[in-house]
Scaffold this motif. Structure first.
Motif, short mmCIF file in Angstrom:
data_model
loop_
_atom_site.label_atom_id
_atom_site.label_comp_id
_atom_site.label_asym_id
_atom_site.label_seq_id
_atom_site.Cartn_x
_atom_site.Cartn_y
_atom_site.Cartn_z
N CYS A 10 40.57 40.04 22.30
CA CYS A 10 39.65 39.96 23.42
C CYS A 10 39.66 41.31 24.11
CB CYS A 10 40.06 38.86 24.37
SG CYS A 10 39.07 38.77 25.88
N ALA A 11 38.55 42.02 24.00
CA ALA A 11 38.42 43.34 24.60
C ALA A 11 37.79 43.21 25.97
CB ALA A 11 37.57 44.23 23.71
N ALA A 12 38.40 43.84 26.95
CA ALA A 12 37.91 43.77 28.33
C ALA A 12 37.34 45.10 28.77
CB ALA A 12 39.05 43.36 29.25
N SER A 13 36.34 45.03 29.61
CA SER A 13 35.77 46.22 30.23
C SER A 13 35.41 45.88 31.67
CB SER A 13 34.54 46.71 29.46
OG SER A 13 33.54 45.72 29.45
N GLY A 14 35.24 46.91 32.45
CA GLY A 14 34.92 46.69 33.85
C GLY A 14 36.08 47.12 34.72
N ARG A 15 36.58 46.19 35.50
CA ARG A 15 37.66 46.51 36.42
C ARG A 15 38.98 46.68 35.68
NH1 ARG A 15 36.43 42.92 41.86
NH2 ARG A 15 34.39 43.83 42.28
N THR A 16 39.99 47.15 36.39
CA THR A 16 41.27 47.49 35.80
C THR A 16 41.89 46.28 35.12
OG1 THR A 16 41.61 49.12 37.52
CG2 THR A 16 43.52 48.49 36.21
N PHE A 17 42.00 46.37 33.81
CA PHE A 17 42.47 45.26 32.99
C PHE A 17 43.87 44.82 33.38
CE2 PHE A 17 42.75 42.59 29.38
CZ PHE A 17 43.96 42.82 28.73
N SER A 18 44.73 45.77 33.70
CA SER A 18 46.13 45.44 33.97
C SER A 18 46.31 44.70 35.29
CB SER A 18 46.98 46.71 33.95
OG SER A 18 46.53 47.64 34.92
N ASN A 19 45.27 44.57 36.08
CA ASN A 19 45.36 43.82 37.32
C ASN A 19 45.23 42.32 37.11
OD1 ASN A 19 45.62 46.16 38.77
ND2 ASN A 19 43.50 46.21 39.49
N TYR A 20 44.84 41.92 35.89
CA TYR A 20 44.49 40.53 35.65
C TYR A 20 45.47 39.83 34.72
CZ TYR A 20 40.01 41.63 37.77
OH TYR A 20 39.02 42.00 38.65
N VAL A 21 45.73 38.58 35.03
CA VAL A 21 46.37 37.72 34.04
C VAL A 21 45.29 37.30 33.05
CG1 VAL A 21 48.09 36.93 35.68
CG2 VAL A 21 46.01 35.61 35.37
N MET A 22 45.70 37.02 31.83
CA MET A 22 44.76 36.67 30.78
C MET A 22 45.14 35.34 30.15
SD MET A 22 42.67 39.19 30.84
CE MET A 22 41.71 38.84 29.36
N ALA A 38 48.65 31.79 28.03
CA ALA A 38 48.37 32.76 29.10
C ALA A 38 49.47 33.80 29.12
CB ALA A 38 48.26 32.05 30.45
N ILE A 39 49.13 34.94 29.72
CA ILE A 39 50.07 36.03 29.80
C ILE A 39 49.92 36.73 31.14
CG2 ILE A 39 48.49 37.66 28.66
CD1 ILE A 39 51.01 38.82 27.24
N SER A 40 51.02 37.13 31.73
CA SER A 40 50.99 37.81 33.02
C SER A 40 50.42 39.21 32.87
CB SER A 40 52.40 37.87 33.61
OG SER A 40 53.26 38.61 32.75
N TRP A 41 50.16 39.87 33.99
CA TRP A 41 49.53 41.18 33.95
C TRP A 41 50.39 42.20 33.22
CZ3 TRP A 41 51.94 45.39 36.05
CH2 TRP A 41 52.97 45.12 36.96
N SER A 42 51.71 42.07 33.34
CA SER A 42 52.60 43.02 32.69
C SER A 42 52.93 42.64 31.26
CB SER A 42 53.90 43.14 33.48
OG SER A 42 54.62 41.91 33.41
N GLY A 43 52.67 41.39 30.91
CA GLY A 43 53.04 40.89 29.60
C GLY A 43 54.45 40.31 29.55
N SER A 44 55.15 40.31 30.66
CA SER A 44 56.54 39.87 30.66
C SER A 44 56.68 38.35 30.65
CB SER A 44 57.28 40.44 31.88
OG SER A 44 56.67 39.98 33.07
N ASP A 84 47.76 44.58 25.27
CA ASP A 84 47.94 46.02 25.24
C ASP A 84 47.09 46.58 26.37
OD1 ASP A 84 47.93 48.74 24.78
OD2 ASP A 84 47.87 48.54 22.61
N ASN A 85 47.72 46.88 27.49
CA ASN A 85 46.96 47.34 28.65
C ASN A 85 46.33 48.71 28.42
OD1 ASN A 85 47.46 44.98 30.04
ND2 ASN A 85 49.16 45.82 31.22
N ALA A 86 46.90 49.50 27.55
CA ALA A 86 46.31 50.80 27.24
C ALA A 86 44.99 50.65 26.48
CB ALA A 86 47.28 51.65 26.43
N LYS A 87 44.86 49.55 25.75
CA LYS A 87 43.64 49.29 24.97
C LYS A 87 42.75 48.25 25.63
CE LYS A 87 45.64 50.50 20.48
NZ LYS A 87 45.93 50.05 19.10
#
Length: 118
Positions: A22-34, A50-56, A73-76
């Protein structure tokens, strides 16, 4: 606003594997849980993982524990769902979602079909 585009669905035999992206665009991806959800024909949409914003932190519905793995992968700007040991009952349209906290999702993708044959 966050735009989400799923890919990686398809037809697979029981016992096989697929990896959804799932590729995201728009606002800062790392701010969101997925999250990943699915909807089978004639059934309501259900939570998968589900996964937290950090992936932890990760969360799974009982029926997929030990078989599915969610990662990001927050970089991607991408979240993944690795699905192993697939069963016919996993057949559904799979959706990814983004939100500010687990259980509260504001943005949804268009879905990708996963079909598992017996």
């Amino acid at each position: 606003q966050v735009q989400l585009v799923e890919s990686g669905g398809g037809l697979v035999q029981a016992g096989g594997s697929l990896r959804l992206s799932c590729a995201a665009s728009g606002r800062t991806f790392s701010n969101y849980v997925m999250g990943w959800f699915r909807q089978a024909p004639g059934k309501e949409r259900e939570f998968v993982a589900a996964i937290s914003w950090s992936g932890s932190s990760t969360y799974y519905t009982d029926s997929v524990k030990g078989r599915f793995t969610i990662s990001r992968d927050n970089a991607k700007n991408t979240v993944y769902l690795q699905m192993n040991s697939l069963k016919p009952e996993d057949t559904a349209v799979y959706y990814c979602a983004a939100g500010i906290k687990i259980g509260n999702y504001n943005f949804w993708g268009q879905g990708t079909q996963v079909t598992v044959s017996s």
